[in-house]
Design a protein around this motif. Structure first.
Motif, short mmCIF file in Angstrom:
data_model
loop_
_atom_site.label_atom_id
_atom_site.label_comp_id
_atom_site.label_asym_id
_atom_site.label_seq_id
_atom_site.Cartn_x
_atom_site.Cartn_y
_atom_site.Cartn_z
N GLU A 20 -5.09 6.92 -10.52
CA GLU A 20 -5.95 6.27 -9.53
C GLU A 20 -5.54 4.83 -9.20
O GLU A 20 -6.28 4.11 -8.55
CB GLU A 20 -7.43 6.32 -9.94
CG GLU A 20 -7.98 7.73 -9.92
CD GLU A 20 -9.49 7.79 -10.09
OE1 GLU A 20 -10.11 6.73 -10.27
OE2 GLU A 20 -10.04 8.90 -10.03
N ASP A 21 -4.36 4.40 -9.63
CA ASP A 21 -3.86 3.11 -9.17
C ASP A 21 -3.53 3.20 -7.69
O ASP A 21 -3.12 4.26 -7.19
CB ASP A 21 -2.59 2.73 -9.94
CG ASP A 21 -2.88 2.17 -11.32
OD1 ASP A 21 -4.06 2.08 -11.68
OD2 ASP A 21 -1.91 1.85 -12.03
N LEU A 22 -3.69 2.09 -7.00
CA LEU A 22 -3.34 2.02 -5.59
C LEU A 22 -1.96 1.41 -5.46
O LEU A 22 -1.70 0.30 -5.93
CB LEU A 22 -4.35 1.15 -4.84
CG LEU A 22 -4.07 0.94 -3.34
CD1 LEU A 22 -4.29 2.25 -2.57
CD2 LEU A 22 -4.96 -0.17 -2.78
N GLY A 23 -1.05 2.15 -4.84
CA GLY A 23 0.28 1.62 -4.59
C GLY A 23 0.27 0.68 -3.40
O GLY A 23 -0.41 0.95 -2.41
N VAL A 24 0.99 -0.42 -3.48
CA VAL A 24 1.14 -1.35 -2.37
C VAL A 24 2.64 -1.51 -2.12
O VAL A 24 3.37 -2.03 -2.96
CB VAL A 24 0.48 -2.71 -2.66
CG1 VAL A 24 0.72 -3.67 -1.50
CG2 VAL A 24 -1.02 -2.52 -2.88
N ILE A 25 3.06 -1.05 -0.95
CA ILE A 25 4.48 -1.00 -0.60
C ILE A 25 4.77 -2.10 0.42
O ILE A 25 4.13 -2.17 1.47
CB ILE A 25 4.84 0.37 0.00
CG1 ILE A 25 4.45 1.50 -0.96
CG2 ILE A 25 6.33 0.43 0.35
CD1 ILE A 25 4.45 2.87 -0.32
N THR A 26 5.74 -2.94 0.11
CA THR A 26 6.20 -3.96 1.06
C THR A 26 7.42 -3.42 1.77
O THR A 26 8.39 -3.00 1.12
CB THR A 26 6.54 -5.27 0.34
OG1 THR A 26 5.38 -5.75 -0.36
CG2 THR A 26 6.98 -6.33 1.34
N LEU A 27 7.39 -3.42 3.10
CA LEU A 27 8.51 -2.92 3.88
C LEU A 27 9.43 -4.06 4.30
O LEU A 27 8.98 -5.19 4.51
CB LEU A 27 8.00 -2.18 5.12
CG LEU A 27 7.06 -0.99 4.89
CD1 LEU A 27 6.79 -0.28 6.20
CD2 LEU A 27 7.64 -0.01 3.87
N ASP A 28 10.72 -3.76 4.43
CA ASP A 28 11.67 -4.78 4.88
C ASP A 28 11.71 -4.82 6.40
O ASP A 28 10.93 -4.13 7.08
CB ASP A 28 13.07 -4.52 4.30
CG ASP A 28 13.68 -3.19 4.74
OD1 ASP A 28 13.24 -2.63 5.78
OD2 ASP A 28 14.60 -2.71 4.06
N PRO A 33 11.00 0.79 2.53
CA PRO A 33 10.34 0.23 1.35
C PRO A 33 11.26 -0.73 0.60
O PRO A 33 12.39 -0.38 0.26
CB PRO A 33 10.02 1.46 0.50
CG PRO A 33 9.98 2.60 1.49
CD PRO A 33 11.02 2.27 2.51
N ALA A 34 10.79 -1.96 0.38
CA ALA A 34 11.58 -2.96 -0.34
C ALA A 34 11.03 -3.17 -1.74
O ALA A 34 11.79 -3.51 -2.65
CB ALA A 34 11.59 -4.28 0.44
N LYS A 35 9.72 -2.98 -1.90
CA LYS A 35 9.09 -3.23 -3.20
C LYS A 35 7.79 -2.44 -3.27
O LYS A 35 7.05 -2.39 -2.30
CB LYS A 35 8.82 -4.72 -3.38
CG LYS A 35 8.17 -5.10 -4.71
CD LYS A 35 7.91 -6.60 -4.77
CE LYS A 35 7.25 -7.01 -6.08
NZ LYS A 35 6.96 -8.46 -6.13
#
Length: 205
Positions: A20-28, A33-35
């Motif tokens: 149930e963790d929420l993923g947070v994706i930073t895009l380049d 997806p960068a991180k």
């Protein structure tokens, strides 16, 4: 608005996912997806939250009380760079939705953390047995702003959300921006219809 918790928290993300963790994706800048980092449900509850009542939850078709975080507050909470002006949601069924700053300002969508005071494991299912958790995007109320020909703006809702994307308009909804005849009012109307009704059901990546 029933309640507001304005205590800000400093979130420390994890690089590994737990239930149930929420993923947070930073895009380049290319939209890749960068991180990716993860935040627990308990961590998210330490952010400034609001509790509101809605006369009809569209998922269960019943009155409901929502507790969550305004989507617009998540840019700062996740330390997003100023170049990011859109938050996207990714659901278990690969459904994707986007929330740009203009939509956020007009409709104030909420990342749902508690439904009728209950945690995700105890949430009701939507009509047809749809899973709402582990995260969901809801609105306290919704008044259409865009009305173009036969199209009437609908709320951008998301259920069974597992991750968010920090991205830019150009890498998301900007894909619907016409490359030519940008000043043609009919083309601009078509763009608004596409952004409002097609962005969530088309692969624009």
């Amino acid at each position: 608005l029933l309640a507001c918790n304005s205590n800000a928290a400093s979130l420390q993300p994890s690089e590994t996912r737990h239930k149930e963790d929420l993923g947070v994706i930073t895009l380049d800048s290319q939209g890749n997806p960068a991180k990716t980092v993860y935040y627990s449900h308990d961590q998210l509850l330490t952010l400034p939250t609001v509790t509101v009542k809605t006369e009809r939850d569209p998922n269960t078709n019943t009155p409901a009380t929502y507790t969550g975080v305004y989507i617009g507050d998540l840019f700062e909470a996740f330390g997003a760079d100023a170049s990011f002006d859109v938050i996207g949601t990714n659901s278990l069924d690969h459904y994707k939705q986007y929330y740009d700053r203009d939509y956020i300002a007009k409709h104030r969508p909420i990342l749902l953390l508690k439904f009728d005071g209950k945690l995700p494991d105890d949430w009701l299912r939507g009509e047809g047995g749809t899973e709402l958790g582990p995260y969901c995007v809801v609105h306290e109320s919704f008044t259409p702003v865009e009305k173009i020909y036969g199209y009437v703006e609908k709320p951008r809702s998301s259920h069974a959300v597992v991750s968010l994307e920090l991205t830019s308009y150009s890498q998301s909804l900007g894909r619907f921006t016409p490359k030519e005849s940008e000043n043609n009012p009919e083309i601009l109307k078509g763009q608004k219809i596409a952004v409002g009704s097609c962005s969530s059901c088309h692969n624009i990546g």
